[in-house]
Scaffold this motif. Structure first.
Motif, PDB file in Angstrom:
ATOM      1  N   PHE A  29      45.875  -5.488   9.436  1.00  0.00           N
ATOM      2  CA  PHE A  29      45.344  -5.603   8.071  1.00  0.00           C
ATOM      3  C   PHE A  29      45.764  -6.929   7.449  1.00  0.00           C
ATOM      4  CE2 PHE A  29      45.644  -5.155   3.489  1.00  0.00           C
ATOM      5  CZ  PHE A  29      44.440  -4.576   3.157  1.00  0.00           C
ATOM      6  N   LEU A  71      43.261  -9.942   6.562  1.00  0.00           N
ATOM      7  CA  LEU A  71      43.167 -10.301   5.149  1.00  0.00           C
ATOM      8  C   LEU A  71      43.432 -11.795   4.977  1.00  0.00           C
ATOM      9  CD1 LEU A  71      42.805  -9.275   2.231  1.00  0.00           C
ATOM     10  CD2 LEU A  71      45.272  -8.893   2.171  1.00  0.00           C
ATOM     11  N   VAL A 116      37.037  -1.609   4.936  1.00  0.00           N
ATOM     12  CA  VAL A 116      38.489  -1.467   4.971  1.00  0.00           C
ATOM     13  C   VAL A 116      39.093  -2.019   3.680  1.00  0.00           C
ATOM     14  CG1 VAL A 116      40.606  -2.236   6.142  1.00  0.00           C
ATOM     15  CG2 VAL A 116      38.624  -1.492   7.492  1.00  0.00           C
ATOM     16  N   LEU A 117      38.637  -3.196   3.266  1.00  0.00           N
ATOM     17  CA  LEU A 117      39.132  -3.799   2.038  1.00  0.00           C
ATOM     18  C   LEU A 117      38.775  -2.949   0.827  1.00  0.00           C
ATOM     19  CD1 LEU A 117      40.598  -6.114   0.655  1.00  0.00           C
ATOM     20  CD2 LEU A 117      38.422  -7.357   0.599  1.00  0.00           C
ATOM     21  N   ARG A 139      38.290   0.328   0.690  1.00  0.00           N
ATOM     22  CA  ARG A 139      39.161   1.514   0.652  1.00  0.00           C
ATOM     23  C   ARG A 139      40.565   1.145   0.192  1.00  0.00           C
ATOM     24  NH1 ARG A 139      36.372   2.549   5.409  1.00  0.00           N
ATOM     25  NH2 ARG A 139      38.140   1.885   6.668  1.00  0.00           N
ATOM     26  N   TYR A 140      41.077   0.023   0.685  1.00  0.00           N
ATOM     27  CA  TYR A 140      42.406  -0.419   0.284  1.00  0.00           C
ATOM     28  C   TYR A 140      42.465  -0.685  -1.223  1.00  0.00           C
ATOM     29  CZ  TYR A 140      46.242  -3.520  -0.760  1.00  0.00           C
ATOM     30  OH  TYR A 140      47.326  -4.078  -1.357  1.00  0.00           O
ATOM     31  N   LEU A 141      41.477  -1.410  -1.741  1.00  0.00           N
ATOM     32  CA  LEU A 141      41.478  -1.753  -3.162  1.00  0.00           C
ATOM     33  C   LEU A 141      41.367  -0.511  -4.044  1.00  0.00           C
ATOM     34  CD1 LEU A 141      39.272  -4.963  -3.134  1.00  0.00           C
ATOM     35  CD2 LEU A 141      41.723  -4.822  -3.645  1.00  0.00           C
ATOM     36  N   GLN A 196      42.501   2.473  -3.285  1.00  0.00           N
ATOM     37  CA  GLN A 196      43.828   3.114  -3.249  1.00  0.00           C
ATOM     38  C   GLN A 196      44.821   2.338  -4.114  1.00  0.00           C
ATOM     39  OE1 GLN A 196      44.102   6.136  -1.579  1.00  0.00           O
ATOM     40  NE2 GLN A 196      41.933   5.798  -1.175  1.00  0.00           N
ATOM     41  N   ASP A 197      44.794   1.020  -4.023  1.00  0.00           N
ATOM     42  CA  ASP A 197      45.721   0.181  -4.780  1.00  0.00           C
ATOM     43  C   ASP A 197      45.464   0.305  -6.282  1.00  0.00           C
ATOM     44  OD1 ASP A 197      47.952  -1.526  -4.623  1.00  0.00           O
ATOM     45  OD2 ASP A 197      46.689  -3.295  -4.909  1.00  0.00           O
ATOM     46  N   THR A 233      48.906   7.429  -0.845  1.00  0.00           N
ATOM     47  CA  THR A 233      48.525   7.199  -2.237  1.00  0.00           C
ATOM     48  C   THR A 233      48.780   8.457  -3.051  1.00  0.00           C
ATOM     49  OG1 THR A 233      46.810   5.633  -1.562  1.00  0.00           O
ATOM     50  CG2 THR A 233      46.638   6.549  -3.791  1.00  0.00           C
TER      51      THR A 233
END
Length: 153
Positions: A50, A54, A63-64, A66-68, A70-71, A139
């Motif tokens: 990751f 990135l 992927v980005l 989903r990450y954002l 969650q963040d 999360t």
């Protein structure tokens, strides 16, 4: 032999100097000390796929996204936690630093998430649709921890 050591049994300064290892030199910067303390965990994070993708700009958009999402959920729970700390502070001068930090992370100048969601389009485009993306286990647990702490004082 059951006998306690006496003065003559203690090593002298020369013997100590010859057998002792020199003390490790302390890291030169605080961040170096943190990195050293993190040990292998640091390497696992910074050498993770990751992080590599990135940094290279090659990360898959899904992927980005989903990450954002969650963040962003983490940020929301953190705002709740910090707000609760501000509300419980002893006096105004104790509240001000928390308020200033809240303003920084929630202010109009910090539109990172909104700009990123817009650029990624799809489910990220509006906040209502982001609810369709389930919380990752980490999360969910982290958000629960922060919200429980906020409610418990």
């Amino acid at each position: 032999n059951g006998k306690l050591p006496t003065e003559k049994d203690k090593p002298n300064k020369t013997e100590i100097a010859m057998t002792s290892q020199p003390p490790a030199s302390p890291p030169s910067r605080f961040t170096d000390a943190l990195r050293e303390a993190a040990g292998d965990g640091w390497d696992r994070v910074v050498n993770h796929r990751f992080a590599d993708e990135l940094a290279a700009g090659t990360i898959d958009r899904d992927v980005l996204r989903r990450y954002l999402i969650q963040d962003h959920r983490f940020l929301d729970a953190f705002v709740v936690l910090l707000s609760s700390a501000v509300s419980r502070a002893r006096c105004l001068s104790d509240r001000v630093p928390g308020c200033q930090f809240l303003a920084l992370i929630t202010g109009k100048e910090n539109t990172y998430f909104e700009r990123s969601f817009e650029a990624l389009g799809g489910l990220c485009a509006d906040e209502d649709n982001r609810g369709d993306v389930p919380d990752a286990d980490v999360t969910r647990r982290f958000v629960k921890l922060m919200r429980d702490a906020a409610m418990g004082g």
